[in-house]
Structure formats: C-alpha cells, structure tokens
Design a protein around this motif. Structure first.
Motif, short mmCIF file in Angstrom:
data_model
loop_
_atom_site.label_atom_id
_atom_site.label_comp_id
_atom_site.label_asym_id
_atom_site.label_seq_id
_atom_site.Cartn_x
_atom_site.Cartn_y
_atom_site.Cartn_z
N THR A 61 -61.73 -25.05 18.32
CA THR A 61 -62.68 -24.83 17.24
C THR A 61 -64.11 -24.67 17.76
O THR A 61 -64.94 -24.03 17.12
CB THR A 61 -62.69 -26.01 16.25
OG1 THR A 61 -63.19 -27.19 16.92
CG2 THR A 61 -61.29 -26.28 15.71
N ASP A 62 -64.41 -25.32 18.87
CA ASP A 62 -65.78 -25.36 19.42
C ASP A 62 -66.77 -26.00 18.46
O ASP A 62 -67.98 -25.75 18.53
CB ASP A 62 -66.26 -23.95 19.81
CG ASP A 62 -65.50 -23.39 21.01
OD1 ASP A 62 -65.15 -24.19 21.90
OD2 ASP A 62 -65.25 -22.17 21.06
N PHE A 63 -66.29 -26.84 17.56
CA PHE A 63 -67.18 -27.56 16.64
C PHE A 63 -68.10 -28.52 17.39
O PHE A 63 -69.10 -28.97 16.85
CB PHE A 63 -66.39 -28.35 15.60
CG PHE A 63 -65.64 -27.50 14.62
CD1 PHE A 63 -65.97 -26.17 14.40
CD2 PHE A 63 -64.59 -28.04 13.87
CE1 PHE A 63 -65.29 -25.39 13.48
CE2 PHE A 63 -63.91 -27.28 12.94
CZ PHE A 63 -64.25 -25.94 12.74
N GLY A 64 -67.73 -28.85 18.63
CA GLY A 64 -68.55 -29.76 19.41
C GLY A 64 -69.95 -29.23 19.67
O GLY A 64 -70.87 -29.99 19.99
N HIS A 65 -70.15 -27.91 19.52
CA HIS A 65 -71.47 -27.31 19.70
C HIS A 65 -72.40 -27.63 18.53
O HIS A 65 -73.62 -27.54 18.65
CB HIS A 65 -71.37 -25.80 19.86
CG HIS A 65 -70.64 -25.39 21.11
ND1 HIS A 65 -70.97 -25.88 22.35
CD2 HIS A 65 -69.60 -24.54 21.31
CE1 HIS A 65 -70.16 -25.35 23.27
NE2 HIS A 65 -69.33 -24.54 22.66
N ASP A 66 -71.82 -27.97 17.38
CA ASP A 66 -72.60 -28.35 16.20
C ASP A 66 -71.78 -29.35 15.40
O ASP A 66 -70.97 -28.97 14.55
CB ASP A 66 -72.96 -27.14 15.34
CG ASP A 66 -73.89 -27.50 14.18
OD1 ASP A 66 -74.10 -28.71 13.95
OD2 ASP A 66 -74.38 -26.59 13.51
N LEU A 67 -71.98 -30.61 15.67
CA LEU A 67 -71.16 -31.67 15.08
C LEU A 67 -71.52 -31.97 13.63
O LEU A 67 -70.80 -32.69 12.95
CB LEU A 67 -71.30 -32.96 15.90
CG LEU A 67 -70.77 -32.89 17.33
CD1 LEU A 67 -71.26 -34.09 18.13
CD2 LEU A 67 -69.25 -32.84 17.34
N TYR A 68 -72.63 -31.41 13.15
CA TYR A 68 -73.14 -31.77 11.84
C TYR A 68 -72.95 -30.71 10.76
O TYR A 68 -72.82 -31.04 9.58
CB TYR A 68 -74.64 -32.12 11.93
CG TYR A 68 -74.92 -33.30 12.81
CD1 TYR A 68 -74.89 -34.60 12.31
CD2 TYR A 68 -75.19 -33.12 14.17
CE1 TYR A 68 -75.14 -35.69 13.13
CE2 TYR A 68 -75.44 -34.21 15.00
CZ TYR A 68 -75.41 -35.50 14.47
OH TYR A 68 -75.65 -36.58 15.29
N MET A 70 -65.71 -27.77 9.23
CA MET A 70 -65.01 -29.01 8.90
C MET A 70 -65.98 -30.03 8.32
O MET A 70 -65.67 -30.71 7.33
CB MET A 70 -64.32 -29.57 10.15
CG MET A 70 -63.58 -30.88 9.94
SD MET A 70 -62.61 -31.30 11.39
CE MET A 70 -62.80 -33.08 11.40
N ALA A 71 -67.16 -30.17 8.92
CA ALA A 71 -68.15 -31.12 8.42
C ALA A 71 -68.54 -30.81 6.98
O ALA A 71 -68.76 -31.72 6.17
CB ALA A 71 -69.39 -31.10 9.32
N THR A 80 -65.54 -33.17 13.97
CA THR A 80 -65.03 -32.12 14.85
C THR A 80 -63.51 -32.24 14.99
O THR A 80 -62.92 -33.28 14.68
CB THR A 80 -65.68 -32.19 16.25
OG1 THR A 80 -65.29 -31.04 17.01
CG2 THR A 80 -65.30 -33.44 16.99
N ALA A 81 -62.90 -31.16 15.44
CA ALA A 81 -61.46 -31.13 15.73
C ALA A 81 -61.27 -30.31 17.00
O ALA A 81 -62.10 -29.44 17.32
CB ALA A 81 -60.69 -30.50 14.57
N LEU A 82 -60.19 -30.57 17.71
CA LEU A 82 -59.97 -29.87 18.98
C LEU A 82 -59.59 -28.42 18.76
O LEU A 82 -60.17 -27.52 19.35
CB LEU A 82 -58.88 -30.58 19.79
CG LEU A 82 -58.56 -29.94 21.15
CD1 LEU A 82 -59.78 -29.97 22.07
CD2 LEU A 82 -57.37 -30.62 21.81
#
Length: 233
Positions: free
Chosen positions: A44-51, A55-56, A69-71
C-alpha cells in the motif's frame, strides 16, 4: 549474513516448504513467501503518509485515530489472498509471526512505532478462537513485538460474542454486526497510553471502530492502527 543450521537444512530437504502465494519451493533462507512473491507483494505504501491515506480516512468522523497503515492491498480472489486464508483458516499461525516481522521491518522508518507504548491485537470471540486454536491478530502482534520490542496487551479488551463472518456483509451491515461485541476489560493498564491496534485485514473499518471505541473509554488513550491487508472498496 544469515547462518543456517545443519538441522534446518536437513529438515528443509526432508520436508520442503513452499511459498504460501505461488506454491513454489522455498529456499532455506526464505520464510512463508518466496523472493519473487515478496518483491511483487501489492504494497500500500501508506507508511509514506500515516495520517491521510485511504485507510486512515475510513475512520474520519467516526473515531479518533492517530496513524493508520496496512502492508498490502487485499483482494479476495488474488493469489496474495492465500496469505490471509492460510493464516486464518488452514492452521498456520506461524504465518502471522513471519508477516508481523515483515510489517515491522518495513515500517520501522515510517515513524509508526515512534511513540507507541504497546500493541493490542483485535480479540476473537472465545468460540472462534477455540475453533481456530489461536488468534491470528495476536500472532501478527507477536511478530511485530519481536522486531520492535513493544509489549503486547492482549487482555485489555475482550470480544463478548461471536457474530459470524463479515465477508459478505455490506458497509452498514458490518457496522451493525460488530456493535457492542467488545468490552473494555482493563482500562487502568492503558490509561494515558498510545496503543497500536493490530488486525489481519481492514475493509470498512467497522471492527476497528467498535474495538477502539471501547478502548477509548479509558481516559487519555490514543490509538493507531496496523493491518496486514487493506481491502479496496
């Protein structure tokens, strides 16, 4: 360089392990996923924007969530769905620990764990956990804990009843389905803490919302969310 014991090599020769996604034989240094499937995991690469990732945003206006975040993206009929299927339904709790470690390693630099005090796996109903033999979210949390050193709080909230699968339910049915199924069991232990709620897959967010609402009955609690899979709507 990882050192592989003689016994590990021998066991791998006698009982070859296979990739949970493609079914190809794993090398001695591979766990659960072969290198090719690991490389092509639909992250997902949600780790680049956790907020402010997709998903957030599921939780906006419903529950106060810090980071989410999710993997990888979960699609029910994709090959990668085998990861969750084997973990949940085919008696492979070890997949949870392996994937938990993978999530933690890949997200260590994202800032997800920086101010987290403890990990809280989403609980299963006693009936479902007895049938399965384990809680897949707890297995994921174990893997995350092994990498981060964060403690696991698996007794602070409990699931009071089994309401059946969420798989074939719509958004509003899911919300109604998990209403009042969680109960805060140890509010004193989480007061004033930032907790990382861990689940196997997030779809509408209904389960996370219901569980988080109970946890926030303890005063001054902050919650972030980590899932193995995120289902696109």
């Amino acid at each position: 360089m990882q050192r592989i014991s003689f016994w590990s090599r021998l066991l791998d020769l006698i009982s070859p392990r296979v990739c949970v996604v493609c079914g190809e034989r794993l090398t001695v240094t591979e766990e659960t996923l072969c290198s090719k499937c690991f490389l092509h995991l639909p992250r997902t690469d949600f780790g680049h924007d956790l907020y402010e990732n997709v998903m957030a945003k599921l939780f906006w206006g419903q529950i106060a969530i810090e980071k989410a975040t999710a993997l990888f993206y979960y699609e029910p009929h994709a090959e990668t769905a085998h990861i969750l299927y084997e973990l949940k339904y085919n008696n492979h709790p070890e997949i949870g620990e392996v994937m938990g470690r993978m999530m933690a390693r890949e997200l260590q630099r994202s800032g997800l764990f920086d101010d987290i005090d403890a990990l809280v796996p989403v609980p299963l109903a006693k009936k479902r956990e007895h049938e399965r033999g384990y809680n897949q979210s707890l297995e994921l949390a174990k893997g995350v804990s092994q990498v981060t050193g964060l403690p696991i709080y698996d007794q602070v909230v409990r699931r009071t009843k089994f309401v059946g699968s969420q798989t074939h339910r719509g958004r509003w049915e899911r919300n109604e389905n998990v209403e009042d199924v969680f109960e805060l069991a140890d509010g004193d232990n989480i007061r004033g803490k930032h907790l990382l709620l861990i689940d196997d897959v997030v779809t509408t967010g209904a389960t996370i919302i219901a569980c988080a609402k109970e946890m926030q009955k303890a005063s001054d609690v902050k919650i972030s969310v980590l899932a193995l899979g995120f289902a696109k709507s």
